[in-house]
Design an enzyme around this catalytic site. Sequence first.
Site, short mmCIF file in Angstrom:
data_model
loop_
_atom_site.label_atom_id
_atom_site.label_comp_id
_atom_site.label_asym_id
_atom_site.label_seq_id
_atom_site.Cartn_x
_atom_site.Cartn_y
_atom_site.Cartn_z
N ASP A 106 0.93 -1.27 -0.29
CA ASP A 106 0.15 -0.21 0.03
C ASP A 106 1.10 1.62 0.13
O ASP A 106 0.36 2.34 -1.22
CB ASP A 106 -0.84 0.10 1.26
CG ASP A 106 -0.52 0.00 2.32
OD1 ASP A 106 0.92 -0.47 2.58
OD2 ASP A 106 -0.48 -0.18 3.39
N ILE A 108 4.73 3.01 1.11
CA ILE A 108 6.10 2.87 1.56
C ILE A 108 6.57 3.94 2.46
O ILE A 108 6.65 5.07 1.55
CB ILE A 108 7.20 2.66 0.55
CG1 ILE A 108 7.14 1.71 0.05
CG2 ILE A 108 8.74 2.87 0.92
CD1 ILE A 108 8.01 0.81 -0.72
N ASP A 109 7.05 4.00 3.49
CA ASP A 109 7.03 5.29 4.07
C ASP A 109 8.53 5.84 4.00
O ASP A 109 9.42 5.59 3.81
CB ASP A 109 6.82 5.15 5.59
CG ASP A 109 6.58 6.82 6.66
OD1 ASP A 109 7.31 7.05 6.10
OD2 ASP A 109 5.57 6.29 7.84
N GLY A 111 10.54 2.79 4.58
CA GLY A 111 11.47 1.42 3.06
C GLY A 111 12.25 0.26 4.28
O GLY A 111 11.76 -0.39 4.12
N THR A 113 10.08 -1.55 6.07
CA THR A 113 9.24 -3.09 5.53
C THR A 113 9.35 -3.69 4.85
O THR A 113 10.03 -5.09 4.16
CB THR A 113 7.90 -2.26 6.13
OG1 THR A 113 7.53 -1.72 7.38
CG2 THR A 113 7.15 -4.23 5.94
N LYS A 137 5.93 7.57 0.21
CA LYS A 137 6.24 9.30 1.05
C LYS A 137 8.26 9.14 0.15
O LYS A 137 8.89 8.08 1.46
CB LYS A 137 6.01 9.22 2.39
CG LYS A 137 5.13 9.42 2.90
CD LYS A 137 4.49 8.71 3.56
CE LYS A 137 3.09 8.91 4.89
NZ LYS A 137 3.46 8.98 6.17
N ASP A 165 -4.89 2.67 7.05
CA ASP A 165 -5.54 2.45 8.67
C ASP A 165 -5.12 3.47 9.65
O ASP A 165 -3.44 4.23 9.44
CB ASP A 165 -6.21 1.39 9.62
CG ASP A 165 -4.83 1.19 9.83
OD1 ASP A 165 -3.53 1.08 8.53
OD2 ASP A 165 -4.77 1.09 11.20
#
Length: 180
Positions: A106, A108-109, A111, A113, A137, A165
């Site tokens: 969904d 990538i912030d 990275g 994960t 992001k 969420d």
Amino acid sequence: MINFKDIEIKDLCFTPFILRDELLGRIQEIAIRINDEYKDKNPLFICVLNGSFMFASDLMKQIDLQSEIKFISLSSYDGVKSTGKIKENFGFGKWVSDRHIIILEDIIDTGNTMNYLLKNIQQWDPASVEVATLFLKNECLDYDLDLKYIGFEIPNKFIVGYGLDYDGIGRNYQDVYQLK
Ligand code: 5GP
Ligand code: MG
């Protein structure tokens, strides 16, 4: 129905950011590329639960290849901040071996994960691995990741809706909202 109104989830207020038609248009563009680039490759899509379920669903409807989808589940977020620690609820297995993998994420912030996933999947000897992420992001990225399919590059603001969420709430909205 199109909703241009702000929504409240728990203590926070969110404002409409990217509406369903724009999401679907962009997802269709990604699907067209995948349909072209994975001819005769029988790709295996891996949907990273929970946040990617709507993206995976709308993307898969536009894929006209012989293909499969499987689901894995991780968690690293607590409220509106990444904890940096990843909990694997159910992960990869030998079903990955020799397959052309497309990981569906969904957002990538940092990275963290995706970096973990890309390292981890290698132990199962996939034939190839690419990433399709709906949101990136860019300013937050702490890792040098090879991301083939990117839906939207967005600023560093927390978003909800379309699978994403806030503290378990808000995944059901068909549009994406940004923290006000
Ligand atoms: P990363 O490991 O790249 O820092 O964060 C990845 C995960 O954090 C995503 O898969 C998602 O679950 C969560 N996340 C990151 N940014 C956001 C955001 O703006 N909104 C929501 N709802 N989740 C986010
Ligand atoms: Mg995710």
